[in-house]
Design a protein around this motif. Sequence first.
Motif, short mmCIF file in Angstrom:
data_model
loop_
_atom_site.label_atom_id
_atom_site.label_comp_id
_atom_site.label_asym_id
_atom_site.label_seq_id
_atom_site.Cartn_x
_atom_site.Cartn_y
_atom_site.Cartn_z
N ASP A 329 0.81 -1.23 0.00
CA ASP A 329 0.00 0.00 0.00
C ASP A 329 0.84 1.28 0.00
O ASP A 329 0.38 2.32 -0.46
CB ASP A 329 -0.92 0.03 1.24
N GLU A 331 3.03 2.26 -1.75
CA GLU A 331 3.25 2.75 -3.12
C GLU A 331 2.04 3.52 -3.66
O GLU A 331 2.11 4.13 -4.71
CB GLU A 331 3.50 1.57 -4.07
N HIS A 332 0.89 3.41 -2.97
CA HIS A 332 -0.36 3.89 -3.56
C HIS A 332 -1.15 4.89 -2.73
O HIS A 332 -1.80 5.77 -3.29
CB HIS A 332 -1.30 2.70 -3.84
N GLN A 336 -3.82 7.89 -3.93
CA GLN A 336 -5.26 7.59 -3.90
C GLN A 336 -5.99 8.58 -3.00
O GLN A 336 -7.10 9.03 -3.33
CB GLN A 336 -5.47 6.15 -3.43
N THR A 370 4.93 2.92 -9.52
CA THR A 370 3.48 3.13 -9.57
C THR A 370 3.02 4.46 -10.13
O THR A 370 1.97 4.52 -10.78
CB THR A 370 2.87 3.01 -8.15
N TYR A 374 0.03 4.26 -12.93
CA TYR A 374 -1.36 4.29 -12.47
C TYR A 374 -1.96 5.68 -12.25
O TYR A 374 -3.17 5.83 -12.26
CB TYR A 374 -1.51 3.50 -11.16
N THR A 411 -7.20 -0.12 -3.07
CA THR A 411 -7.27 -1.15 -4.10
C THR A 411 -6.81 -2.51 -3.55
O THR A 411 -6.21 -2.58 -2.48
CB THR A 411 -6.43 -0.74 -5.31
N ASP A 415 -3.80 -6.14 -6.92
CA ASP A 415 -4.25 -5.52 -8.17
C ASP A 415 -4.62 -4.05 -7.95
O ASP A 415 -5.74 -3.73 -7.56
CB ASP A 415 -5.46 -6.28 -8.73
N PRO A 416 -3.67 -3.15 -8.22
CA PRO A 416 -3.94 -1.72 -7.96
C PRO A 416 -4.93 -1.09 -8.94
O PRO A 416 -5.17 0.11 -8.85
CB PRO A 416 -2.56 -1.07 -8.09
N THR A 417 -5.52 -1.88 -9.84
CA THR A 417 -6.53 -1.30 -10.73
C THR A 417 -7.95 -1.65 -10.27
O THR A 417 -8.92 -1.28 -10.92
CB THR A 417 -6.35 -1.79 -12.18
#
Lengths: 517, 119
Positions: A329, A331-332, A336, A370, A374, A411, A415-417
């Motif tokens: 997480d 990384e995102h 987000q 990332t 993304y 996410t 799967d970050p998508t």
Amino acid sequence: MDMHATKKKLGIKEKYAHMTRGLDWETSYQPMDKVFPQATFEGIKIHDWDKWEDPFRLTMDSYWKYQAEKERKLYAVLDAFAQNNGHLGLTDARYLNAIKLFLTGISPLEYVAHRGFAAAGRNFPGVGPRVACLMQSVDEMRHAQTQIHALSNYNKHYDGFHDFKHMLERVWYLSVPKSFFDDAFSAGPFEYMIAIGFSFEYVLTNLLFVPFMSGAAYNGDMATVTFGFSAQSDEARHMTLGLECIKFMLEQDPDNLPIVQKWIDKWAWRGVRVLTLVAMMMDYMLPKRVMSWKEAWEIYFEQNGGALFADLARYGITMPECLKQCSIDKEHIGHQAWATFYQYGGAAAFHTWMPSDDEMDWLSAKYPNTFDKYYRARFTHWRDEAEKGNRFYSNTLPMLCQVCQIPMLFTEPDDPTTICYRESDYDGEKYHTCSDGCKHIFDNEPQKYIQAWLPVHQIYQGNCFPEGTDPTVEGFDPLAKVLEWYHFDNGHDNLDFEGSRDQANFAAWRGMATKNT
Amino acid sequence: MAVQALKDYNFPSADSQDKFHGGQLLYVGWDDHLMFCAPFAFCLPPSMPFSELCEKVLPNSFGYHPEWAKVDFKAATWLKSGQPWQPDMSKTLAEQGLKHKDILRLKTPGLKGLAGSSS
């Protein structure tokens, strides 16, 4: 009758014994379990409260002396900052939004922590932890006050600082930190100590305070840096209290281990979710960046926290399973969360904006796995649309997690998508959570979380409009009424930084301070 | 598991359907379009036809996305609580068994978000 004086002064050790342990007594009119009704219901077994070790051995009189000294220094700096228009030395007015988030989201929690430690101290039958909790309770009150005083200077000049207490109890994103503390405060005293004393103050505190205080230092905010320093020596004591408390519970009875482990698992995850706000602050809100959230997580959790859990392994404590997900997480979540506040920037009491090209390059460099893959396309699209006069504000309320109360923005770990959807059925109703961690917490105590005051649902129930509002009249604008109920100055506190009154005022005032025309 | 508590611990849900003035909550997410940060929460009359949801409600919420105009509801598929689910456009939410706090995911094959990034 003459009093026989043995010595003029007591040594520190003797003083500590008299002023803490010596103040305790066994009750005689009422049984002890009636005087301390919260001591046993959580299932924690304590056999000998005197085994509690207080590494600081602080007495109340020396406590007052230290704190008074710190206050004098702090207020001297605050006065100087205010009198010399210190706010004009900030890197950029965008920085102010980071401290608006701090004032509305964190300072009120210091006050709640003050109440929580006072309650915990009242409910522990042992005098050692009772005195330690008392001092922490006073510390937390002091932190709330010094933060409010330090930041009140900004309230004279900028929007969004004016009603943090009112907002905490109403605003959708502030329900995240608020519900965290409500959850802890409504548990028993032992769980409270694990929740706040250990998980928050020990495991995660560096990830909360260091980024804000370093961010302040990097961006010219001396007032905030100074209250950070003033609180720092208290934080060291708080961390020690949290660690001592957990070791004490584990050493008292082997039956305590599974209970303590369950609380650590729960509160580590609750804390991590709240820190999403910090991740976004570090990656997006500081004009002059300190480090990325990913780097902070690696230094302050993966390295330091890893050593802590290695140390606790001898008691049988293991690293919470859910924390392994954080290494994915990290990384995102900053991206987000900022995307979320950007699109709901019409309903936030601070400004949002899209990063510049330079800042996007910084993000690419810090998040090589990332950011470009993304997030860059999304942010570039929004920036282009804003330049065309089509700035994105979402017009529909988001779905929230039943436990952490954050919009369902996280996410799947693999799967970050894809949004992570989890649900539970309880007593004929569905409850949705954002992660395995939050679902696990819900499933352990559904009776507690079905009562959650979820801002989105409360708005739909009609509970978030000013008194006397009639939602059936023609042309009713629910968002405007909700913002009125939040005490937002619609058009000034919210929306994009570009074109804001803060932006214009800061530029004008700094111009007056540095130019002749 | 029960909550550890000093007394009986039993409280009503804060969000039971009776509190929504005749409406029911429905959550809708659009897969591969994370420009919308989270699924949306709607409070809708159970008597609303599914076609109205698709033709009026969702376009208002998702319409900002450049790919929304390309959405073909005939080709789209749906998940309800993660399981494949087939709506009947002419039936109302209640008639097709959509309950309070149900969650739908809209999948639109071929549409992969801004620059194919699932945004």
